[in-house]
Design a protein around this motif. Structure first.
Motif, mmCIF file in Angstrom:
data_model
loop_
_atom_site.group_PDB
_atom_site.id
_atom_site.type_symbol
_atom_site.label_atom_id
_atom_site.label_comp_id
_atom_site.label_asym_id
_atom_site.label_seq_id
_atom_site.Cartn_x
_atom_site.Cartn_y
_atom_site.Cartn_z
ATOM 1 N N UNK A 52 37.321 -24.129 3.420
ATOM 2 C CA UNK A 52 38.148 -24.095 4.530
ATOM 3 C C UNK A 52 37.544 -24.657 5.852
ATOM 4 N N UNK A 53 36.503 -24.916 5.740
ATOM 5 C CA UNK A 53 35.652 -25.482 6.923
ATOM 6 C C UNK A 53 35.667 -27.134 6.937
ATOM 7 N N UNK A 54 36.043 -27.660 5.997
ATOM 8 C CA UNK A 54 35.659 -29.076 5.807
ATOM 9 C C UNK A 54 37.099 -29.680 6.258
ATOM 10 N N UNK A 55 37.194 -30.895 6.505
ATOM 11 C CA UNK A 55 35.663 -31.595 7.052
ATOM 12 C C UNK A 55 35.091 -31.302 8.277
ATOM 13 N N UNK A 56 33.637 -31.261 8.100
ATOM 14 C CA UNK A 56 32.958 -30.877 9.344
ATOM 15 C C UNK A 56 33.223 -31.851 10.682
ATOM 16 N N UNK A 57 33.336 -33.095 10.584
ATOM 17 C CA UNK A 57 33.486 -33.955 11.389
ATOM 18 C C UNK A 57 35.211 -34.385 11.108
ATOM 19 N N UNK A 101 39.981 -40.509 3.759
ATOM 20 C CA UNK A 101 40.856 -39.357 3.858
ATOM 21 C C UNK A 101 41.104 -38.702 5.147
ATOM 22 N N UNK A 102 42.332 -38.304 5.622
ATOM 23 C CA UNK A 102 42.495 -37.666 6.785
ATOM 24 C C UNK A 102 41.944 -36.179 6.641
ATOM 25 N N UNK A 103 41.940 -35.762 7.867
ATOM 26 C CA UNK A 103 41.432 -34.087 7.872
ATOM 27 C C UNK A 103 42.252 -33.365 6.809
ATOM 28 N N UNK A 104 43.770 -33.518 6.889
ATOM 29 C CA UNK A 104 44.504 -32.618 6.046
ATOM 30 C C UNK A 104 44.386 -33.082 4.487
ATOM 31 N N UNK A 105 44.191 -34.359 4.224
ATOM 32 C CA UNK A 105 43.753 -34.599 2.915
ATOM 33 C C UNK A 105 42.449 -34.240 2.425
ATOM 34 N N UNK A 106 41.341 -34.091 3.445
ATOM 35 C CA UNK A 106 40.262 -33.432 2.797
ATOM 36 C C UNK A 106 40.451 -32.106 2.576
ATOM 37 N N UNK A 107 41.178 -31.418 3.384
ATOM 38 C CA UNK A 107 41.332 -29.755 3.280
ATOM 39 C C UNK A 107 41.993 -29.493 1.874
ATOM 40 N N UNK A 108 43.027 -30.588 1.466
ATOM 41 C CA UNK A 108 43.614 -30.146 0.218
ATOM 42 C C UNK A 108 42.552 -30.406 -1.111
ATOM 43 N N UNK A 109 41.640 -31.109 -0.863
ATOM 44 C CA UNK A 109 40.873 -31.518 -1.803
ATOM 45 C C UNK A 109 39.908 -30.047 -2.404
ATOM 46 N N UNK A 110 40.053 -29.127 -1.755
ATOM 47 C CA UNK A 110 39.452 -27.855 -1.965
ATOM 48 C C UNK A 110 37.928 -27.865 -1.690
ATOM 49 N N UNK A 111 37.330 -28.536 -0.730
ATOM 50 C CA UNK A 111 36.075 -28.781 -0.377
ATOM 51 C C UNK A 111 35.515 -27.658 0.550
#
Length: 165
Positions: free
Chosen positions: A74-79, A62-72
């Motif tokens: 606001x500060x995710x992903x960490x890496x 998952x790209x960073x934008x894709x991770x953010x849309x998963x609702x994990x």
């Protein structure tokens, strides 16, 4: 003195260049996907088990934008995605790392056309994105049970608790 790039960097491939890389991978090709934000024992065990189901393992990140849309959070992903891709590519069990920016890996799965589709034990095989298409091609779909109760979200909570003391 300059040093060559690590060999594992060659295992990172943009989706638009996948066809050439896939053509030389031994079959059967296994595909899995995920965020893999803070890599832990559960992740590496799962990836080794997935790889054992075939001759090559392709990982869709998952790209960073894709991770953010998963609702994990606001500060995710960490890496960031570049760092996550490099760490995953360095694993012996992973043959190729690519990425997807959509909410599901459906398009990427159709591009890879894996012989084996795999997700973690929290996914029922019939709920895994791409399962119907993989089965229709004569492939197989697996949900690998968790062997270790590890969680990136729980690790982050623990770190924050310690920081707050």
């Amino acid at each position: 003195m300059s040093y060559p790039a690590p060999d594992f960097e060659n295992k990172i491939c943009p989706p638009e260049a996948l066809a050439d890389k896939l053509a030389v991978l031994p079959r059967p090709i296994v595909f899995t996907n995920g965020c893999f934000d803070i890599l832990h024992r559960g992740h590496v065990t799962y990836l080794a088990q997935a790889r054992a189901l075939g001759a090559s393992l392709v990982l869709g990140l998952n790209t960073d934008a894709s991770v953010k849309r998963q609702g994990k959070g606001d500060d995710r992903p960490i890496n960031n995605e570049q760092n996550r891709a490099a760490v995953l590519a360095a694993l012996q069990s992973v043959d190729l790392v690519t990425w997807f920016d959509s909410d599901t890996p459906a398009e990427l799965i159709e591009l890879v056309k894996p012989d084996v589709l795999v997700k973690g034990g929290d996914w029922a095989p019939d709920k895994i994105v791409g399962s119907a298409e993989t089965l229709a091609r004569g492939g197989s779909v697996h949900s690998i049970p968790f062997l270790f109760a590890t969680s990136t979200t729980e690790t982050i909570k623990k770190i924050r608790t310690v920081e707050g003391q």
